[in-house]
Design a protein around this motif. Sequence first.
Motif, PDB file in Angstrom:
ATOM      1  N   VAL A  40       0.863  -1.165   0.000  1.00 22.40           N
ATOM      2  CA  VAL A  40       0.000   0.000   0.000  1.00 22.40           C
ATOM      3  C   VAL A  40       0.907   1.224   0.000  1.00 22.40           C
ATOM      4  N   LEU A  41       0.626   2.137  -0.917  1.00 21.45           N
ATOM      5  CA  LEU A  41       1.413   3.361  -1.030  1.00 21.45           C
ATOM      6  C   LEU A  41       0.500   4.569  -0.951  1.00 21.45           C
ATOM      7  N   LEU A  42       0.784   5.443  -0.003  1.00 22.45           N
ATOM      8  CA  LEU A  42       0.131   6.742   0.050  1.00 22.45           C
ATOM      9  C   LEU A  42       1.068   7.708  -0.661  1.00 22.45           C
ATOM     10  N   GLU A  43       0.598   8.279  -1.749  1.00 23.62           N
ATOM     11  CA  GLU A  43       1.403   9.235  -2.514  1.00 23.62           C
ATOM     12  C   GLU A  43       0.917  10.635  -2.153  1.00 23.62           C
ATOM     13  N   ALA A  44       1.733  11.323  -1.382  1.00 21.44           N
ATOM     14  CA  ALA A  44       1.368  12.642  -0.887  1.00 21.44           C
ATOM     15  C   ALA A  44       1.929  13.701  -1.831  1.00 21.44           C
ATOM     16  N   GLY A  45       1.114  14.092  -2.790  1.00 21.23           N
ATOM     17  CA  GLY A  45       1.518  15.098  -3.757  1.00 21.23           C
ATOM     18  C   GLY A  45       1.257  16.501  -3.240  1.00 21.23           C
ATOM     19  N   SER A  46       1.591  17.477  -4.040  1.00 19.86           N
ATOM     20  CA  SER A  46       1.484  18.869  -3.596  1.00 19.86           C
ATOM     21  C   SER A  46       0.042  19.355  -3.461  1.00 19.86           C
ATOM     22  N   THR A  47      -0.898  18.709  -4.157  1.00 18.75           N
ATOM     23  CA  THR A  47      -2.295  19.156  -4.086  1.00 18.75           C
ATOM     24  C   THR A  47      -3.210  18.152  -3.403  1.00 18.75           C
ATOM     25  N   GLY A  48      -2.677  17.002  -3.021  1.00 17.51           N
ATOM     26  CA  GLY A  48      -3.497  15.993  -2.358  1.00 17.51           C
ATOM     27  C   GLY A  48      -2.784  14.662  -2.286  1.00 17.51           C
ATOM     28  N   THR A  49      -3.420  13.722  -1.593  1.00 13.07           N
ATOM     29  CA  THR A  49      -2.837  12.397  -1.397  1.00 13.07           C
ATOM     30  C   THR A  49      -3.754  11.344  -1.985  1.00 13.07           C
ATOM     31  N   ARG A  50      -3.150  10.410  -2.694  1.00 12.35           N
ATOM     32  CA  ARG A  50      -3.856   9.253  -3.257  1.00 12.35           C
ATOM     33  C   ARG A  50      -3.288   7.997  -2.634  1.00 12.35           C
ATOM     34  N   VAL A  51      -4.065   6.935  -2.704  1.00 13.73           N
ATOM     35  CA  VAL A  51      -3.587   5.638  -2.218  1.00 13.73           C
ATOM     36  C   VAL A  51      -3.557   4.658  -3.392  1.00 13.73           C
ATOM     37  N   TYR A  52      -2.510   3.878  -3.427  1.00 14.96           N
ATOM     38  CA  TYR A  52      -2.341   2.827  -4.429  1.00 14.96           C
ATOM     39  C   TYR A  52      -2.179   1.500  -3.702  1.00 14.96           C
ATOM     40  N   VAL A  53      -2.795   0.459  -4.228  1.00 19.63           N
ATOM     41  CA  VAL A  53      -2.630  -0.884  -3.693  1.00 19.63           C
ATOM     42  C   VAL A  53      -2.022  -1.734  -4.790  1.00 19.63           C
ATOM     43  N   TYR A  54      -0.881  -2.334  -4.480  1.00 23.73           N
ATOM     44  CA  TYR A  54      -0.167  -3.175  -5.434  1.00 23.73           C
ATOM     45  C   TYR A  54      -0.194  -4.616  -4.957  1.00 23.73           C
ATOM     46  N   GLU A  55      -0.232  -5.523  -5.930  1.00 17.74           N
ATOM     47  CA  GLU A  55      -0.222  -6.947  -5.641  1.00 17.74           C
ATOM     48  C   GLU A  55       0.821  -7.620  -6.522  1.00 17.74           C
ATOM     49  N   ARG A  56       1.644  -8.463  -5.910  1.00 13.11           N
ATOM     50  CA  ARG A  56       2.625  -9.219  -6.687  1.00 13.11           C
ATOM     51  C   ARG A  56       1.890 -10.383  -7.327  1.00 13.11           C
ATOM     52  N   VAL A  57       1.825 -10.373  -8.662  1.00 12.77           N
ATOM     53  CA  VAL A  57       1.118 -11.407  -9.397  1.00 12.77           C
ATOM     54  C   VAL A  57       2.049 -12.581  -9.674  1.00 12.77           C
ATOM     55  N   LYS A  58       3.230 -12.290 -10.131  1.00 12.29           N
ATOM     56  CA  LYS A  58       4.278 -13.285 -10.366  1.00 12.29           C
ATOM     57  C   LYS A  58       5.569 -12.702  -9.805  1.00 12.29           C
ATOM     58  N   ALA A  59       6.629 -13.464  -9.857  1.00 13.38           N
ATOM     59  CA  ALA A  59       7.891 -13.034  -9.250  1.00 13.38           C
ATOM     60  C   ALA A  59       8.298 -11.623  -9.663  1.00 13.38           C
ATOM     61  N   LYS A  60       8.092 -11.263 -10.923  1.00 14.21           N
ATOM     62  CA  LYS A  60       8.545  -9.951 -11.389  1.00 14.21           C
ATOM     63  C   LYS A  60       7.416  -9.073 -11.910  1.00 14.21           C
ATOM     64  N   GLU A  61       6.192  -9.481 -11.682  1.00 13.03           N
ATOM     65  CA  GLU A  61       5.061  -8.700 -12.172  1.00 13.03           C
ATOM     66  C   GLU A  61       4.252  -8.161 -11.000  1.00 13.03           C
ATOM     67  N   ILE A  62       3.843  -6.922 -11.134  1.00 14.60           N
ATOM     68  CA  ILE A  62       3.045  -6.278 -10.095  1.00 14.60           C
ATOM     69  C   ILE A  62       1.825  -5.639 -10.745  1.00 14.60           C
ATOM     70  N   ALA A  63       0.672  -5.880 -10.145  1.00 13.86           N
ATOM     71  CA  ALA A  63      -0.563  -5.248 -10.605  1.00 13.86           C
ATOM     72  C   ALA A  63      -0.978  -4.247  -9.538  1.00 13.86           C
ATOM     73  N   GLY A  64      -1.627  -3.182  -9.956  1.00 15.23           N
ATOM     74  CA  GLY A  64      -2.004  -2.171  -8.983  1.00 15.23           C
ATOM     75  C   GLY A  64      -3.344  -1.543  -9.263  1.00 15.23           C
ATOM     76  N   SER A  65      -3.879  -0.887  -8.242  1.00 13.31           N
ATOM     77  CA  SER A  65      -5.091  -0.101  -8.410  1.00 13.31           C
ATOM     78  C   SER A  65      -4.913   1.200  -7.660  1.00 13.31           C
ATOM     79  N   ARG A  66      -5.511   2.237  -8.171  1.00 12.50           N
ATOM     80  CA  ARG A  66      -5.406   3.574  -7.580  1.00 12.50           C
ATOM     81  C   ARG A  66      -6.774   3.991  -7.084  1.00 12.50           C
ATOM     82  N   SER A  67      -6.784   4.655  -5.953  1.00 13.43           N
ATOM     83  CA  SER A  67      -8.065   5.096  -5.409  1.00 13.43           C
ATOM     84  C   SER A  67      -8.687   6.144  -6.326  1.00 13.43           C
ATOM     85  N   PRO A  68      -9.995   6.146  -6.398  1.00 11.41           N
ATOM     86  CA  PRO A  68     -10.677   7.175  -7.193  1.00 11.41           C
ATOM     87  C   PRO A  68     -10.694   8.516  -6.472  1.00 11.41           C
TER      88      PRO A  68
END
Length: 120
Positions: A1-29
């Motif tokens: 889980v990554l909280l990205e605190a930018g200059s105008t607001g903060t978003r959250v991203y959730v990443y999942e390791r699908v395979k050893a070298k692959e990562i899938a993610g979703s970003r909060s709306p």
Amino acid sequence: VLLEAGSTGTRVYVYERVKAKEIAGSRSPIKQPPGLHAFVGNDSALKNYLLPLVDWAKDRVPEEEWGATPLRLYATAGMRLVGDENAAKLYDACHTILSETPFLIRRSAIKTITGEDEAF
């Protein structure tokens, strides 16, 4: 889980390791305004700012994985302007709040990233 605190607001991203070298993610709306830097000296409002983002992540991470799921907060441009002392105090407050969540959080995972890292 990554909280990205930018200059105008903060978003959250959730990443999942699908395979050893692959990562899938979703970003909060949602983008939680204002930027994190606006909370320098205002710790009392910080909890209400961060927890809705954590709640969004909790809905996407299976409950049995919460305790083993790392949570990071990476800040960008706005936090570069507040100075090291103010940033450290605010990050300490963030750590206190985020330590109350079920995710795995370390103080070293709350920081301002460089412009180069931000571009990555």
